[in-house]
Design an enzyme around this catalytic site. Structure first.
Site, short mmCIF file in Angstrom:
data_model
loop_
_atom_site.label_atom_id
_atom_site.label_comp_id
_atom_site.label_asym_id
_atom_site.label_seq_id
_atom_site.Cartn_x
_atom_site.Cartn_y
_atom_site.Cartn_z
N ASP A 42 9.06 -18.95 3.27
CA ASP A 42 8.78 -20.09 4.39
C ASP A 42 8.70 -21.51 3.70
O ASP A 42 8.90 -21.76 2.50
CB ASP A 42 7.18 -19.58 4.76
N GLU A 75 1.24 -14.54 11.09
CA GLU A 75 -0.32 -14.29 11.26
C GLU A 75 -0.45 -13.15 11.89
O GLU A 75 0.51 -12.60 12.67
CB GLU A 75 -0.48 -15.61 11.75
N ASN A 110 -6.05 -12.17 5.57
CA ASN A 110 -6.10 -11.56 7.03
C ASN A 110 -4.98 -10.68 7.37
O ASN A 110 -4.43 -10.43 8.24
CB ASN A 110 -5.84 -12.89 8.01
N HIS A 151 -1.63 -11.42 6.62
CA HIS A 151 -0.36 -12.36 6.92
C HIS A 151 0.64 -11.86 5.73
O HIS A 151 0.34 -11.71 4.69
CB HIS A 151 -0.57 -13.59 7.44
#
Ligand code: PGA
Length: 245
Positions: free
Chosen positions: A67, A143, A136, A138
């Site tokens: 990313d 996400e 979380n 990801h």
């Protein structure tokens, strides 16, 4: 999924580096998927020491990063291109033109996403993808709620991810709000995945990954359906979890 328990962060980094070095030696033309963030820094440092001491060569290796932030140029200190150059590429013999990271400073971000997906496909995919995990769940910047079929795409970063990454910037306001990320489908096409998990703050994420259902509300859960995933987690992340994968 296979889980290797490491003593601590250093040990996790050492095991992961040895794993990658073995793969590079077995296949000097390997296509590696690479990650950024705090977790892989130790691995990269050990790859550099090994290159200097043992001469492991990256001349024919190709890399694809997961990313990049939208809006940052490659020479911005917080861009992932800059991170990779400083933490790895500048110190090994890899050819920079074989290192690919989505470009976050282009006019047409959607085209950049399509081109990046195509670029990976043109190289016939990634052999070994290194991954971290967000608290979380990801993976990359995918996400919770991201489609398991997603390809490289533009994402709006969640407040929790921006907050978690603010430690690398001088203020939260400076953290970009958007990023380009390989999709979950892109990641799942990698032939093999190496997931690193370190620290108490990732304990819940590891527990949910091991004990929870495969569900888009927790992106990393899809890794359970990949045939070849190795997790290297340190004791702080594993805690009292009974590991039986
Ligand atoms: P970290 O990030 O390595 O900085 O904890 C991992 C991730 O968010 O994927």
């Amino acid at each position: 999924m296979k889980i290797i328990e490491a003593k601590d962060y250093q040990d996790m980094s050492k095991i992961a580096a040895a794993y990658i070095i073995k793969k590079v030696n077995e296949n000097p033309k390997i296509k590696l998927g690479l990650a950024t963030g705090g977790t892989p820094i130790g691995v990269y440092s050990k790859l550099i020491s090994d290159h200097q001491e043992n001469g492991t060569s990256y001349q024919s290796v190709t890399t694809f990063n997961l990313d990049e932030y939208v809006g940052l140029t490659g020479d911005h200190v917080n861009s992932y291109r800059y991170y990779m150059n400083v933490n790895l590429f500048n110190h090994i013999d890899i050819q920079k033109n074989n290192t690919f990271i989505p470009r976050g400073d282009v006019d047409d971000v959607l085209k950049e996403c399509d081109d990046y997906e195509q670029l990976i496909a043109n190289h016939k995919g990634i052999d070994l993808q290194l991954l971290g995990i967000g608290a979380n769940g990801h993976i990359g910047f995918n996400e919770p709620g991201t489609s398991f079929d997603s390809e490289t795409h533009l994402v709006q970063l969640t407040p929790s991810t921006r907050k978690a990454n603010a430690r690398f910037f001088t203020s939260l306001e400076e953290v970009p709000t958007k990023a380009i990320t390989m999709g979950i489908g892109t990641i799942m096409k990698s032939k093999e995945i190496l997931l690193l998990i370190s620290g108490e703050q990732k304990r819940e994420a590891l527990k949910r990954l091991v004990t929870g259902n495969v569900d888009e509300s927790f992106p990393a859960s899809i890794l359970k359906s990949h045939p070849y995933v190795t997790i290297i987690a340190d004791k702080a992340a594993i805690a009292d979890l009974k590991v039986h994968c």
